[in-house]
Motif scaffolding. Sequence first.
Motif, mmCIF file in Angstrom:
data_model
loop_
_atom_site.group_PDB
_atom_site.id
_atom_site.type_symbol
_atom_site.label_atom_id
_atom_site.label_comp_id
_atom_site.label_asym_id
_atom_site.label_seq_id
_atom_site.Cartn_x
_atom_site.Cartn_y
_atom_site.Cartn_z
ATOM 1 N N ASP A 217 -10.209 -71.991 -3.168
ATOM 2 C CA ASP A 217 -9.973 -70.574 -3.435
ATOM 3 C C ASP A 217 -9.460 -70.367 -4.868
ATOM 4 O O ASP A 217 -8.281 -70.103 -5.086
ATOM 5 C CB ASP A 217 -8.963 -70.029 -2.410
ATOM 6 C CG ASP A 217 -8.817 -68.506 -2.508
ATOM 7 O OD1 ASP A 217 -9.395 -67.908 -3.448
ATOM 8 O OD2 ASP A 217 -8.110 -67.932 -1.660
ATOM 9 N N ARG B 271 -9.556 -68.047 -6.908
ATOM 10 C CA ARG B 271 -8.948 -66.745 -7.194
ATOM 11 C C ARG B 271 -7.444 -66.777 -6.887
ATOM 12 O O ARG B 271 -6.639 -66.180 -7.587
ATOM 13 C CB ARG B 271 -9.667 -65.702 -6.324
ATOM 14 C CG ARG B 271 -9.707 -64.276 -6.854
ATOM 15 C CD ARG B 271 -10.101 -64.148 -8.309
ATOM 16 N NE ARG B 271 -9.385 -63.020 -8.891
ATOM 17 C CZ ARG B 271 -8.983 -62.935 -10.160
ATOM 18 N NH1 ARG B 271 -9.228 -63.910 -11.003
ATOM 19 N NH2 ARG B 271 -8.331 -61.880 -10.581
ATOM 20 N N ASP C 192 -5.716 -68.573 -9.594
ATOM 21 C CA ASP C 192 -5.507 -67.678 -10.740
ATOM 22 C C ASP C 192 -4.255 -66.837 -10.534
ATOM 23 O O ASP C 192 -3.412 -66.716 -11.423
ATOM 24 C CB ASP C 192 -6.705 -66.736 -10.910
ATOM 25 C CG ASP C 192 -7.970 -67.498 -11.295
ATOM 26 O OD1 ASP C 192 -7.839 -68.658 -11.750
ATOM 27 O OD2 ASP C 192 -9.070 -66.943 -11.120
ATOM 28 N N ARG C 193 -4.177 -66.247 -9.336
ATOM 29 C CA ARG C 193 -3.095 -65.309 -9.087
ATOM 30 C C ARG C 193 -1.729 -66.014 -9.125
ATOM 31 O O ARG C 193 -0.806 -65.591 -9.833
ATOM 32 C CB ARG C 193 -3.287 -64.618 -7.732
ATOM 33 C CG ARG C 193 -2.459 -63.357 -7.563
ATOM 34 C CD ARG C 193 -2.900 -62.560 -6.341
ATOM 35 N NE ARG C 193 -2.408 -63.140 -5.105
ATOM 36 C CZ ARG C 193 -1.145 -63.009 -4.693
ATOM 37 N NH1 ARG C 193 -0.279 -62.342 -5.406
ATOM 38 N NH2 ARG C 193 -0.755 -63.557 -3.556
ATOM 39 N N ASP D 185 -8.573 -68.260 -14.668
ATOM 40 C CA ASP D 185 -9.519 -67.227 -15.094
ATOM 41 C C ASP D 185 -8.797 -65.905 -15.357
ATOM 42 O O ASP D 185 -8.394 -65.213 -14.432
ATOM 43 C CB ASP D 185 -10.572 -67.058 -13.985
ATOM 44 C CG ASP D 185 -11.837 -66.456 -14.556
ATOM 45 O OD1 ASP D 185 -11.863 -66.210 -15.782
ATOM 46 O OD2 ASP D 185 -12.775 -66.227 -13.780
ATOM 47 N N ASN E 201 -5.590 -59.469 -14.232
ATOM 48 C CA ASN E 201 -6.620 -58.637 -13.607
ATOM 49 C C ASN E 201 -7.351 -57.693 -14.543
ATOM 50 O O ASN E 201 -8.439 -57.245 -14.210
ATOM 51 C CB ASN E 201 -6.001 -57.810 -12.475
ATOM 52 C CG ASN E 201 -5.589 -58.696 -11.314
ATOM 53 O OD1 ASN E 201 -6.231 -59.716 -11.061
ATOM 54 N ND2 ASN E 201 -4.513 -58.334 -10.636
#
Lengths: 250, 245
Positions: free
Chosen positions: B45, B47, B50-51, B125, B210
Amino acid sequence: MNDTSRPAVLARRLEVVRGGAPVLKELEFSVPRGTVTGLLGPSGCGKTTLMRAVVGAQARVTGRLDVLGEPAGSAALRHRLGYLTQAPSVYLDLTATQNLDYWAAVLGVGRADRSEHVRSVLADVDLTEHAGALAGRLSSGQRARVSLAVALLGAPELLVLDEPTVGLDPVLRRSLWDLFHRLAAERGATLLISSHVMDEADRCDRLMLMREGRVLAEGTPEELRARTGTDSVEHAFLHLVEADRKARTP
Amino acid sequence: MSVGRTLATARRVLRQLGHDRRTVALLLFVPLFLLTLLHYVFESDPRLFDRVGASLLGIFPLITMFLTTSIATLRERTTGTLERLMAMPLGKGDLIFGYALAFGAFAVLQAGLATAVGVWLLDLDLAGSPWLLLFMALLTALLGIALGLFVSAFAASEFQAVQFMPALIVPQILVCGLFAPRDTMQPALEYASNVLPMSYSVNAMTGVLNGTGIPDHFLRDVAVVVGMALGFLALAAVTLRRRTP
Ligand SMILES: Nc1ncnc2c1ncn2[C@@H]1O[C@H](COP(=O)(O)OP(=O)(O)O)[C@@H](O)[C@H]1O
Ligand SMILES: [Mg+2]
């Protein structure tokens, strides 16, 4: 500052409370300028507390305590005092030279003069050979001397030295006492030096004998011996303790 | 306050660190190790990596700087060097800001390295600029420094100082929005998260993650974190005592 007739330290009804108990009780004494004055007394009698009060590090001090003509702890005094804490207080992870360089900067010694000044105080305490060694890797006696060198920085008018010669060998002790007298004679500095052993008493110009938070007697070693009819300061001290006990038990 | 004495203090603190290679290595490389670990934990995962990763780039320096400064100043207190400094013509602010400067400079190195590795090697990212992320990470580190300097006044030993980390920092991490969106938490916690500085730093870093450009509320977040950091530095200076019992 030029008034050299006034004592370097003057205490009137000086009291200090630590941990809820009185540690210094109604002290009255004075330390004349330009002398090497010994503060002698058994461990726990309040020597460190008194020295902390003189340099302005001690809280809960009452009564009058003047240092170089100003109330103890005044900001103006911070440039004029040299203070050796009882436990060596230097940065163990810096070399002797780096330590002194920092402490000299704090005292405001200019960059240009700093390294020369640092070299000269290191020579005073006979540490030139160990200038580049980390303080943490020095022997405890050598580390104590780095700490003493800090107190010598900036040509202070009053040096407050808490047990500076404890744990040092006899040769070194003699050379430090010579240094202390040189500072007094050549620079007119006043030195207040504590010790819990009496065998260095005769190296002092004047003595203050302390016990249980009180000053039993002040004077030159000869005066104290003569007054008590004894042949050593140690015997004089024991004599004074005995007399004090008799005087205080009804 | 005196600029010369503040700089001399900062240089002294950096020199001390310079003699402690192992601490320097740990400070620089542990965040990289943790970030890499996280990268593989969230392998399926990216994403989520990233978070969490973006926020951790700020939280790592905060934690390490908090611990390092609180222990360093505590050591100053227990070894007697503070007593000696306070008897000398050193301003309280000179000491506190000297520490902040030294560890702040070190945090630049630490956060710079971690951000570079995160963005270029671990494919973190970002929609926004890595520079903004780094900037916020530095401010967060400064906050850690300020908190560490402040709380060390309340610790009598290294054991106590270390316990302030779980007591003061971990709750902020829990309510800062990293684990659950802040508006979904129990209202009292939401309120708490509104007054705790780390929430603002994580909010800003998530914003950089974001969106492109300057995220919404970025200036507010910066102002809150900087304001809190300066406030705690000032408090740390005010609570220093020249006279101690
Ligand atoms: N931090 C402290 N808190 C409370 N009491 C203390 C503290 N330090 C010393 N004392 C007490 O003050 C008295 C004098 O101590 P000190 O001044 O250190 O004596 P000395 O230096 O003559 O050995 C002792 O009875 C000691 O127990
Ligand atoms: Mg003592």
